[in-house]
Design an enzyme around this catalytic site. Structure first.
Site, PDB file in Angstrom:
ATOM      1  N   ASN A 273     -35.067  45.363 -22.220  1.00 24.68           N
ATOM      2  CA  ASN A 273     -36.015  46.343 -21.693  1.00 24.68           C
ATOM      3  C   ASN A 273     -35.396  47.728 -21.523  1.00 24.68           C
ATOM      4  O   ASN A 273     -36.069  48.740 -21.709  1.00 24.68           O
ATOM      5  CB  ASN A 273     -36.583  45.846 -20.365  1.00 24.68           C
ATOM      6  CG  ASN A 273     -37.573  44.713 -20.567  1.00 24.68           C
ATOM      7  OD1 ASN A 273     -38.373  44.740 -21.492  1.00 24.68           O
ATOM      8  ND2 ASN A 273     -37.512  43.712 -19.714  1.00 24.68           N
ATOM      9  N   GLU A 295     -28.839  46.354 -35.641  1.00 24.86           N
ATOM     10  CA  GLU A 295     -29.033  44.925 -35.922  1.00 24.86           C
ATOM     11  C   GLU A 295     -30.502  44.553 -35.863  1.00 24.86           C
ATOM     12  O   GLU A 295     -31.015  43.847 -36.723  1.00 24.86           O
ATOM     13  CB  GLU A 295     -28.346  44.064 -34.851  1.00 24.86           C
ATOM     14  CG  GLU A 295     -26.901  44.221 -34.675  1.00 24.86           C
ATOM     15  CD  GLU A 295     -26.466  43.445 -33.456  1.00 24.86           C
ATOM     16  OE1 GLU A 295     -25.628  42.552 -33.640  1.00 24.86           O
ATOM     17  OE2 GLU A 295     -26.956  43.702 -32.348  1.00 24.86           O
ATOM     18  N   GLY A 389     -23.594  41.466 -31.581  1.00 25.97           N
ATOM     19  CA  GLY A 389     -23.011  42.524 -32.395  1.00 25.97           C
ATOM     20  C   GLY A 389     -22.513  43.702 -31.599  1.00 25.97           C
ATOM     21  O   GLY A 389     -22.093  44.712 -32.183  1.00 25.97           O
TER      22      GLY A 389
END
Length: 503
Positions: A273, A295, A389
């Site tokens: 969020n 990503e 990532g």
């Protein structure tokens, strides 16, 4: 399902079967590569049928567990169903399922948490063992056997290449208009034969629009019609808006200082969020012609594309609410020319991230006063989800930003602590920390300077004086002035929370 229009390859039409029949082809002890990345593009039917098969086997006294390799997190139909059936021996590289999390933290499931850019290379190197079967969702199969990827690519190329056998789920619930959105690069190689990845701009295409799989590898084709399952994002609360505001003010300052161009640099945004609130803020901000090399593409980034603020986005997967997913399907022609989905070893490739000068923005669980960041563990020992990532981008980006509210659990926890209980990103890889209290720019600061800046600008007022007291007593202890710590107290805040429920 009678509609076979998306299975155009005659050889593979002959392998259509039910999910239950396909699941029975997955033996106990197998290493199984599943498609899926952040709740997008994962197989829906075969994992659920496999969970039922596992329950049947276990009821008859036969142990039946498998190891699951994916791109990242999936959804309840995959991780949840198999974890609840106690069918997962080992899981990698990232998960967010509550049942998986519980079993990992109870020691009932092994888990390998790994940088997402490393997974394909480690698989090719054999570090995880032999991949037996790949279960891959696709949006369709061309007449010559080429596979149209669905809403994520992740590690699908590697799983198909590595697996002895492949099961395909052709999902009619995925938009047929996804065809042409993907860029699957087949030029990777292990050292010393590795070559540069020729991406100079986020919009550069270097690969194929399809995945390739020898038809003789395919042992089953299962037809499905089911949507990806992702949660709706909450409207940004006051805390998220304040964090986003601090970050946007910082970007404006960097542009004024000519350290960033007027259209910034390619954006990477983690899931959540707060990250979505930053995207919403950018949509209302002064920056034009933005790009993204990331990503995951969330609702906020889709809105930026729709408004024209964002001209191009490169990712490996979507992570969209049902409403945003419908928006994508309804206007797929518009988005297909503005979005590229790549394998995660390319979307997260350190060389490309460094070359493009990506602005990395990720969440965290806690940071300590010197800027070390914990993004994976609660109270040092219990995994939350995984590093994903964030490390790929934080270590290699032009800017490395970590964001979080200054407190958690209703104020019982300070997210700025004397020493983090687990380190994922060292102080050397962390440049900017933002809470709703403020933004700490740690670039060019010594450890003691970093400590004072973080405490003054990011810590919640309820904890600020205590952090400053700890730091000053550590400085006065005579134990060393480079990175002062009181070893007997460094983790006492975490210990106090575990004993009393309050830091």
């Amino acid at each position: 399902m009678t509609n076979a229009t998306r299975i155009l390859c005659p050889k593979l039409r002959n392998r259509i079967m039910s999910a239950r029949e396909a699941a029975a082809l997955i033996p106990a002890g197998a290493n199984v590569g599943m498609s899926g990345f952040t709740g997008a593009g994962y197989p829906k039917a075969v994992p659920q049928a496999l969970a039922e098969h596992i329950r049947t086997q276990q009821a008859q006294g036969r142990r039946h567990r498998i190891s699951i390799w994916t791109g990242a997190s999936t959804a309840p139909e995959l991780d949840g169903a198999l974890a609840e059936a106690d069918g997962i021996e080992l899981r990698l590289p990232y998960q967010s399922d509550p049942t998986c999390r519980q079993k990992i933290n109870e020691g009932r499931m092994d888990y390998i948490d790994i940088h997402l850019s490393h997974v394909a290379q480690h698989a090719w190197s054999g570090f995880f063992g032999k991949l037996d079967i790949a279960v891959i969702e696709v949006a369709g199969i061309a007449e010559d056997g080429r596979l149209i990827p669905s809403s994520s690519i992740g590690n699908n190329k590697t799983w198909i290449d590595q697996a002895d056998r492949v099961i395909l789920e052709v999902n009619y619930g995925q938009s047929a208009g996804l065809e042409g959105m993907h860029d699957v690069y087949y030029g990777t190689a292990l050292p010393p034969r590795r070559r540069p990845i020729q991406i100079l701009r986020p919009e550069d295409r270097i690969g194929e629009k399809y995945l390739f799989c020898p038809p003789e590898k395919v042992i089953a084709v299962v037809e499905t019609n089911a949507p990806d399952r992702n949660s709706r994002f909450s409207e940004p609360d006051e805390t998220s808006r304040r964090i986003a505001g601090h970050l946007l003010d910082f970007f404006e300052h960097e542009v004024a200082q000519r350290r960033l161009p007027p259209n910034l640099l390619p954006l990477q945004s983690g899931v959540g969020n707060i990250a979505n609130a930053v995207m919403i803020g950018l949509n209302d901000g002064p920056f034009e012609n933005l790009t993204a090399y990331t990503e995951v593409l969330q609702d906020g980034m889709l809105a930026l594309l729709r408004s024209g603020k964002l001209s191009m986005a490169s990712a490996t997967a979507f992570s969209l609410s049902p409403e945003a997913n419908q928006e994508l399907a309804d206007h797929i022609d518009f988005y297909r020319s503005r979005i590229i989905l790549r394998p995660q070893e390319i979307s997260n490739h350190p060389e490309v991230i460094r070359r493009l000068g990506v602005i990395a923005m990720n969440g965290m669980i806690e940071a300590d006063i010197y800027g070390n960041v914990n993004s994976t563990h609660v109270m040092g020992s219990r995994i939350m989800n995984g590093i994903g990532g964030s490390g790929d981008f934080a270590r290699n980006g032009y800017l490395s930003v970590f964001m979080t509210p200054s407190t958690a659990k209703g104020g019982a926890i300070s997210t700025i602590v004397p020493m983090v209980s687990h380190v994922d990103h060292t102080e050397h890889d962390v440049q900017i920390i933002v809470t709703e209290q403020g933004l700490a720019d740690l670039r060019g600061l010594s450890p003691r300077q970093r400590a004072r800046t973080l405490i003054e600008r990011c810590a919640h007022p309820d904890y600020r004086d205590r952090l400053l007291d700890y730091f000053e007593r550590a400085c006065a202890s005579g134990r060393g002035m480079h990175t002062p710590h009181l070893l007997s107290e460094a983790l006492s805040w975490h210990q106090r929370f575990e004993e009393s429920g309050q830091m």
